[in-house]
Motif scaffolding. Structure first.
Motif, short mmCIF file in Angstrom:
data_model
loop_
_atom_site.label_atom_id
_atom_site.label_comp_id
_atom_site.label_asym_id
_atom_site.label_seq_id
_atom_site.Cartn_x
_atom_site.Cartn_y
_atom_site.Cartn_z
N MET A 1 -3.76 39.00 23.08
CA MET A 1 -4.71 39.50 22.08
C MET A 1 -5.74 40.39 22.78
SD MET A 1 -7.17 37.30 19.51
CE MET A 1 -5.83 36.54 18.65
N PRO A 2 -5.98 41.57 22.23
CA PRO A 2 -6.96 42.48 22.86
C PRO A 2 -8.37 41.89 22.87
CG PRO A 2 -5.72 43.58 21.11
CD PRO A 2 -5.37 42.14 21.05
N ASN A 3 -9.13 42.27 23.89
CA ASN A 3 -10.49 41.74 24.03
C ASN A 3 -11.38 42.09 22.85
OD1 ASN A 3 -10.29 40.30 26.39
ND2 ASN A 3 -10.74 42.06 27.68
N TRP A 4 -11.25 43.32 22.33
CA TRP A 4 -12.10 43.72 21.20
C TRP A 4 -11.85 42.81 20.00
CZ3 TRP A 4 -9.89 45.04 16.61
CH2 TRP A 4 -8.55 45.42 16.63
N LEU A 5 -10.60 42.40 19.81
CA LEU A 5 -10.27 41.54 18.67
C LEU A 5 -10.81 40.13 18.90
CD1 LEU A 5 -8.93 41.41 15.93
CD2 LEU A 5 -6.77 40.90 17.08
N LYS A 6 -10.71 39.64 20.13
CA LYS A 6 -11.27 38.32 20.45
C LYS A 6 -12.77 38.30 20.17
CE LYS A 6 -8.11 37.15 24.19
NZ LYS A 6 -8.02 36.91 25.63
N ASN A 7 -13.47 39.36 20.62
CA ASN A 7 -14.91 39.42 20.42
C ASN A 7 -15.27 39.46 18.93
OD1 ASN A 7 -15.25 39.47 23.18
ND2 ASN A 7 -15.39 41.70 23.28
N GLN A 8 -14.54 40.26 18.18
CA GLN A 8 -14.81 40.37 16.74
C GLN A 8 -14.56 39.04 16.03
OE1 GLN A 8 -15.85 43.09 14.77
NE2 GLN A 8 -16.39 44.00 16.72
N LEU A 9 -13.46 38.38 16.40
CA LEU A 9 -13.13 37.08 15.78
C LEU A 9 -14.18 36.03 16.09
CD1 LEU A 9 -9.27 36.85 16.30
CD2 LEU A 9 -10.46 36.73 14.12
N SER A 10 -14.60 35.96 17.35
CA SER A 10 -15.60 34.95 17.70
C SER A 10 -16.93 35.23 17.01
CB SER A 10 -15.77 34.85 19.21
OG SER A 10 -16.20 36.07 19.74
N GLN A 11 -17.30 36.51 16.90
CA GLN A 11 -18.54 36.87 16.20
C GLN A 11 -18.45 36.49 14.71
OE1 GLN A 11 -21.27 37.98 17.69
NE2 GLN A 11 -22.40 38.05 15.79
N ALA A 12 -17.33 36.81 14.09
CA ALA A 12 -17.15 36.49 12.67
C ALA A 12 -17.14 34.98 12.46
CB ALA A 12 -15.85 37.11 12.16
N PHE A 13 -16.53 34.24 13.39
CA PHE A 13 -16.48 32.79 13.28
C PHE A 13 -17.87 32.19 13.42
CE2 PHE A 13 -15.62 28.49 14.89
CZ PHE A 13 -14.74 28.05 13.91
N LEU A 14 -18.64 32.69 14.37
CA LEU A 14 -19.99 32.16 14.59
C LEU A 14 -20.91 32.42 13.40
CD1 LEU A 14 -20.56 33.08 18.35
CD2 LEU A 14 -20.25 30.80 17.39
N THR A 15 -20.74 33.58 12.78
CA THR A 15 -21.59 33.91 11.63
C THR A 15 -20.99 33.44 10.31
OG1 THR A 15 -20.59 36.10 11.47
CG2 THR A 15 -22.59 35.92 12.79
N LYS A 16 -19.83 32.77 10.39
CA LYS A 16 -19.13 32.25 9.20
C LYS A 16 -18.85 33.36 8.18
CE LYS A 16 -20.79 27.52 9.58
NZ LYS A 16 -21.55 27.56 10.80
#
Length: 40
Positions: A1-16
């Motif tokens: 999985m690309p790093n940009w996608l990992k970062n976006q997913l974790s940010q979206a998960f943290l902000t629900k």
């Protein structure tokens, strides 16, 4: 999985952010499908 996608997913998960998670999930499956078709 690309790093940009990992970062976006974790940010979206943290902000629900459910809508962003859905879109990113679709992006991931599209990306995965495209990579598999290129390999074969």
């Amino acid at each position: 999985m690309p790093n940009w996608l990992k970062n976006q997913l974790s940010q979206a998960f943290l902000t629900k952010n459910v809508n962003q998670l859905k879109v990113l999930n679709q992006c991931w499956f599209f990306y995965k499908r495209k990579q598999q078709s290129n390999d074969g």
